[in-house]
Write an enzyme that holds these catalytic residues in place. Structure first.
Site, PDB file in Angstrom:
ATOM      1  N   LYS A  64      14.936  -4.505   6.421  1.00  0.00           N
ATOM      2  CA  LYS A  64      14.833  -4.805   4.992  1.00  0.00           C
ATOM      3  C   LYS A  64      14.778  -3.508   4.229  1.00  0.00           C
ATOM      4  O   LYS A  64      14.055  -2.586   4.598  1.00  0.00           O
ATOM      5  CB  LYS A  64      13.538  -5.601   4.720  1.00  0.00           C
ATOM      6  CG  LYS A  64      13.366  -6.038   3.280  1.00  0.00           C
ATOM      7  CD  LYS A  64      14.103  -7.330   3.049  1.00  0.00           C
ATOM      8  CE  LYS A  64      14.053  -7.746   1.588  1.00  0.00           C
ATOM      9  NZ  LYS A  64      14.911  -6.939   0.727  1.00  0.00           N
ATOM     10  N   LYS A  88       6.315   0.650   5.811  1.00  0.00           N
ATOM     11  CA  LYS A  88       5.843  -0.131   4.669  1.00  0.00           C
ATOM     12  C   LYS A  88       5.744  -1.619   5.022  1.00  0.00           C
ATOM     13  O   LYS A  88       4.756  -2.290   4.688  1.00  0.00           O
ATOM     14  CB  LYS A  88       6.782   0.066   3.477  1.00  0.00           C
ATOM     15  CG  LYS A  88       6.282  -0.532   2.172  1.00  0.00           C
ATOM     16  CD  LYS A  88       7.292  -0.326   1.044  1.00  0.00           C
ATOM     17  CE  LYS A  88       7.531   1.136   0.779  1.00  0.00           C
ATOM     18  NZ  LYS A  88       8.438   1.344  -0.373  1.00  0.00           N
ATOM     19  N   LYS A 100      17.830   0.735   4.841  1.00  0.00           N
ATOM     20  CA  LYS A 100      18.132   1.318   3.529  1.00  0.00           C
ATOM     21  C   LYS A 100      19.631   1.525   3.419  1.00  0.00           C
ATOM     22  O   LYS A 100      20.335   1.662   4.426  1.00  0.00           O
ATOM     23  CB  LYS A 100      17.417   2.653   3.338  1.00  0.00           C
ATOM     24  CG  LYS A 100      17.037   2.925   1.890  1.00  0.00           C
ATOM     25  CD  LYS A 100      15.881   2.058   1.444  1.00  0.00           C
ATOM     26  CE  LYS A 100      15.464   2.365   0.013  1.00  0.00           C
ATOM     27  NZ  LYS A 100      14.283   1.587  -0.398  1.00  0.00           N
ATOM     28  N   THR A 184       6.787  -4.205  -7.947  1.00  0.00           N
ATOM     29  CA  THR A 184       6.375  -2.892  -7.445  1.00  0.00           C
ATOM     30  C   THR A 184       5.163  -2.384  -8.210  1.00  0.00           C
ATOM     31  O   THR A 184       4.163  -1.956  -7.618  1.00  0.00           O
ATOM     32  CB  THR A 184       7.534  -1.887  -7.549  1.00  0.00           C
ATOM     33  OG1 THR A 184       8.634  -2.352  -6.761  1.00  0.00           O
ATOM     34  CG2 THR A 184       7.108  -0.512  -7.060  1.00  0.00           C
ATOM     35  N   ASN A 214      11.857   1.143 -14.487  1.00  0.00           N
ATOM     36  CA  ASN A 214      11.290  -0.195 -14.333  1.00  0.00           C
ATOM     37  C   ASN A 214       9.829  -0.152 -13.895  1.00  0.00           C
ATOM     38  O   ASN A 214       8.947  -0.722 -14.548  1.00  0.00           O
ATOM     39  CB  ASN A 214      12.137  -0.992 -13.330  1.00  0.00           C
ATOM     40  CG  ASN A 214      11.595  -2.389 -13.093  1.00  0.00           C
ATOM     41  OD1 ASN A 214      10.671  -2.591 -12.308  1.00  0.00           O
ATOM     42  ND2 ASN A 214      12.157  -3.360 -13.776  1.00  0.00           N
ATOM     43  N   SER A 344      10.024  -9.384  -2.410  1.00  0.00           N
ATOM     44  CA  SER A 344      11.347  -9.593  -1.818  1.00  0.00           C
ATOM     45  C   SER A 344      11.233 -10.535  -0.613  1.00  0.00           C
ATOM     46  O   SER A 344      12.082 -11.409  -0.404  1.00  0.00           O
ATOM     47  CB  SER A 344      11.958  -8.261  -1.371  1.00  0.00           C
ATOM     48  OG  SER A 344      12.555  -7.591  -2.459  1.00  0.00           O
TER      49      SER A 344
END
Length: 415
Positions: A64, A88, A100, A184, A214, A344
């Site tokens: 992911k 993470k 990624k 986030t 953001n 997510s």
């Protein structure tokens, strides 16, 4: 970058009794794919762009991680970010590994039509790499829900079936999750609130936000709304500062309308160079931009007693040691900004169930996860006498080691 990141792995391993095979497996990405994308530009010419997708480790589940569009993207950066994502996801106890992706491009130089063609070309090139049970992309730097929507649509066209779970961070109309946009920042906000007493933070504490995209805008909004005093926000053009506290709503509006500089003339505000944000006199510094923003040459300028890492890797290892020596508590990226990947995950779960949650349910579930893992890492930090960053890596590595060993030795020899 990857070599620097791997130092965290060795530091964490020193506090655990784990097999050397586990460390060997985590020192290298499982697979990194590089392609050259060719698209037709609006003027009829063709142009190529380098692109990458890294699946670092899939021991705990499908990989992911986001896809970023940036002119400085590189294979090393992508692999490093995928390494961080591996840890993470383990920190948050999500059933994922780390991945990624990136395209080396300045998206601001492309028209909307060119951007869509490039986004679809990425999925055409990597359609056999990604998949809802193999590798699940999401937005990252200079990508957003619109781009994720194009990518999800392209993947569905290729496989001949609507497959919303292949990508997260999509528009709500295409299966996105409520609560994803500010996830986030909200995760970092919940973490700060849970540890406020231990950190010695009180309402009215001063906050400076470096990077006003953001995540930066949302953390400023959330903390101001909770009684904190946001004294500075910055972007690549400059730093807006007011010791008495900024009007955060006005700053967000100015950013959307043309830039923060417009507020520099407002009484009480001052307009400073962008690098000034690091040294603003405050209680909480929030790096929310790119990697390596705090380094050995400016670490001594940091006046905050707490650093909340909403960006990935905003502090270099050298600077990290300098901050620790000064007693500055760093809430590390693999914990502090993990709200994004957690929501997510919630989106992926909802896509697979075909049942969608209210925004209140999303917030409640995110709060529970952030508080549980944040407190566990705080406790581990105190028990071992190590920094929060080291404790987070120990916390994650313990879970990764358990999963790797549970797979058995055969896993080390599979393609």
């Amino acid at each position: 970058m990857l070599a620097n990141a791997l130092t965290r792995l060795d530091e964490a391993a020193a506090h655990l009794n784990i097999d050397s095979d586990v460390l060997e497996k985590l020192k290298f990405p499982r697979e990194t794919t590089q392609v050259r994308l060719m698209i037709r530009m609006d003027d009829g010419s063709r142009k190529s762009f380098m692109a990458w997708r890294c699946r670092y480790d899939d021991t705990r589940g499908p990989t992911k991680g986001g896809i970023r569009f940036h002119p400085d993207a590189s294979a090393d950066e992508v692999e490093t970010l995928a390494f961080w994502m591996t840890f993470k996801c383990a920190v948050m106890n999500l059933p994922y590994g780390g991945g990624k992706g990136a395209i080396k491009v300045d998206p601001h130089a492309l028209s909307k039509a060119e951007l869509e063609r490039l986004s679809r070309a990425y999925i055409q090139a990597f359609s056999r790499i990604i998949g809802p049970d193999r590798d699940i992309p999401a937005p990252d730097v200079y990508t957003n829900s619109m781009i994720m929507g194009w990518m999800a649509d392209e993947y569905s066209s290729i496989v001949g079936a609507t497959t919303p779970a292949v990508i997260t961070g999509k528009p709500i109309a295409l299966g996105g999750s409520l609560g994803r946009e500010d996830a986030t920042a909200r995760g970092g906000f919940y973490l700060i609130r849970r540890l406020a007493k231990e950190l010695g933070l009180e309402l009215g504490a001063r906050v400076a936000v470096q990077g006003f995209g953001n995540a930066g805008q949302h953390i400023a909004r959330l903390m101001a709304g909770d009684g904190y005093r946001v004294v500075a926000v910055s972007d690549s053009r400059g730093c807006l500062h007011n010791p008495a506290g900024l009007d955060v709503a006005a700053a967000i509006a100015a950013k959307k309308e043309g830039g923060l500089a417009a507020l520099g003339q407002v009484k009480g505000n001052e307009w400073l160079p962008p690098e000034a944000a690091i040294g603003i006199d405050c209680d909480v510094l929030v790096p929310a931009a790119l990697e390596d923003m705090i380094h050995k040459d400016n670490a001594e300028e940091v006046k905050a007693k707490i650093v909340l890492e909403l960006a990935n890797g905003p502090i270099t290892p050298e600077a990290d040691k300098l901050l620790a020596q000064r007693g500055i508590v760093v809430l590390p990226d693999i914990l502090a900004n993990a709200g994004g990947v957690t929501v997510s995950y919630f989106e992926w779960v909802q896509n697979r169930q075909g049942y969608y949650w209210t925004v209140e349910e999303v917030h409640q579930r995110l709060k529970a996860v952030m508080e549980t893992e944040g407190w566990a890492i705080w406790q581990r930090s105190k028990e071992l006498g190590i920094t929060m960053r080291s404790a987070a890596y120990v916390h994650a590595l313990a879970r990764l080691a358990q999963a790797i060993e549970a797979h058995g030795t055969q896993q080390f020899f599979t393609a």
